[in-house]
Design a protein around this motif. Structure first.
Motif, PDB file in Angstrom:
ATOM      1  N   THR A  11      10.681  16.647   4.857  1.00 52.78           N
ATOM      2  CA  THR A  11       9.423  17.319   5.199  1.00 52.78           C
ATOM      3  C   THR A  11       8.236  16.422   4.867  1.00 52.78           C
ATOM      4  N   ILE A  12       8.282  15.755   3.729  1.00 52.12           N
ATOM      5  CA  ILE A  12       7.213  14.815   3.382  1.00 52.12           C
ATOM      6  C   ILE A  12       7.115  13.738   4.459  1.00 52.12           C
ATOM      7  N   ARG A  13       8.256  13.208   4.885  1.00 49.24           N
ATOM      8  CA  ARG A  13       8.257  12.170   5.932  1.00 49.24           C
ATOM      9  C   ARG A  13       7.639  12.712   7.227  1.00 49.24           C
ATOM     10  N   ARG A  16       3.904  13.078   6.840  1.00 54.33           N
ATOM     11  CA  ARG A  16       3.282  11.749   6.804  1.00 54.33           C
ATOM     12  C   ARG A  16       3.208  11.159   8.208  1.00 54.33           C
ATOM     13  N   SER A  30      -2.285   9.576  -2.276  1.00 50.22           N
ATOM     14  CA  SER A  30      -1.750  10.482  -3.303  1.00 50.22           C
ATOM     15  C   SER A  30      -1.624   9.833  -4.681  1.00 50.22           C
ATOM     16  N   ILE A  37       7.572   6.824  -2.679  1.00 51.13           N
ATOM     17  CA  ILE A  37       7.492   7.682  -1.489  1.00 51.13           C
ATOM     18  C   ILE A  37       8.767   7.499  -0.667  1.00 51.13           C
ATOM     19  N   GLU A  41      11.446  10.349   0.265  1.00 49.20           N
ATOM     20  CA  GLU A  41      11.686  10.703   1.665  1.00 49.20           C
ATOM     21  C   GLU A  41      13.159  10.592   2.043  1.00 49.20           C
ATOM     22  N   LEU A  52       5.113  15.751  -6.780  1.00 49.89           N
ATOM     23  CA  LEU A  52       5.017  16.533  -5.550  1.00 49.89           C
ATOM     24  C   LEU A  52       3.595  17.023  -5.346  1.00 49.89           C
ATOM     25  N   ILE A  55       1.478  14.185  -4.017  1.00 48.70           N
ATOM     26  CA  ILE A  55       1.783  13.892  -2.615  1.00 48.70           C
ATOM     27  C   ILE A  55       1.221  14.979  -1.705  1.00 48.70           C
ATOM     28  N   LEU A  56       1.391  16.235  -2.095  1.00 49.31           N
ATOM     29  CA  LEU A  56       0.864  17.326  -1.265  1.00 49.31           C
ATOM     30  C   LEU A  56      -0.650  17.291  -1.210  1.00 49.31           C
ATOM     31  N   LEU A  59      -1.525  14.731   1.246  1.00 45.99           N
ATOM     32  CA  LEU A  59      -1.285  15.225   2.602  1.00 45.99           C
ATOM     33  C   LEU A  59      -2.202  16.392   2.970  1.00 45.99           C
ATOM     34  N   PHE A  66       3.674  24.069   2.276  1.00 45.64           N
ATOM     35  CA  PHE A  66       4.728  23.054   2.278  1.00 45.64           C
ATOM     36  C   PHE A  66       6.106  23.703   2.225  1.00 45.64           C
TER      37      PHE A  66
END
Length: 115
Positions: A11-13, A16, A30, A37, A41, A52, A55-56, A59, A66
């Motif tokens: 989901t992060i990937r 992004r 982030s 990262i 990922e 997390l 990173i969120l 994003l 998320f």
């Protein structure tokens, strides 16, 4: 690693890539090392709540939104784009709420166009 860790990384990937960012850009946004990262990922390592959150924040997405995406197989198994996400969220609302959102969009578009 567990399926949850893999889903979080995937989901992060997707988020992004939806922003057309490299891992380096997400790391910069982030304050997380780009190689970390990549590890996240790929689901190779568990992620801490603190990492997390960074990173969120990078994003610009909430934990709540998320994990709604992480829990949605429809979005996880396809390329993430904004329009399907918005459609999915709006489809769960009643027609009155949908009309309110439409009014907001109609107000915001001219404002954004003037900027």
């Amino acid at each position: 690693m567990s399926e949850l860790i893999k889903s979080i990384g995937a989901t992060i990937r997707k988020l992004r890539k939806a922003k057309n960012w490299s891992q380096e850009e997400l790391g910069f946004q982030s304050n997380v090392h780009p190689s970390y990262i990549g590890v996240i990922e790929r689901g190779e390592k568990s992620i801490s709540i603190d990492s997390l959150e960074k990173i969120l924040n990078g994003l610009n997405i909430t934990f709540e939104d998320f994990f709604k995406i992480v829990g949605s197989t429809e979005i996880i198994n396809t390329d993430f784009t904004i329009l399907p996400y918005i459609t999915q969220r709006l489809s769960r609302r009643d027609i009155k709420d949908q009309r309110i959102i439409m009014t907001l969009i109609e107000v915001l578009f001219p404002w954004k166009d003037d900027v």
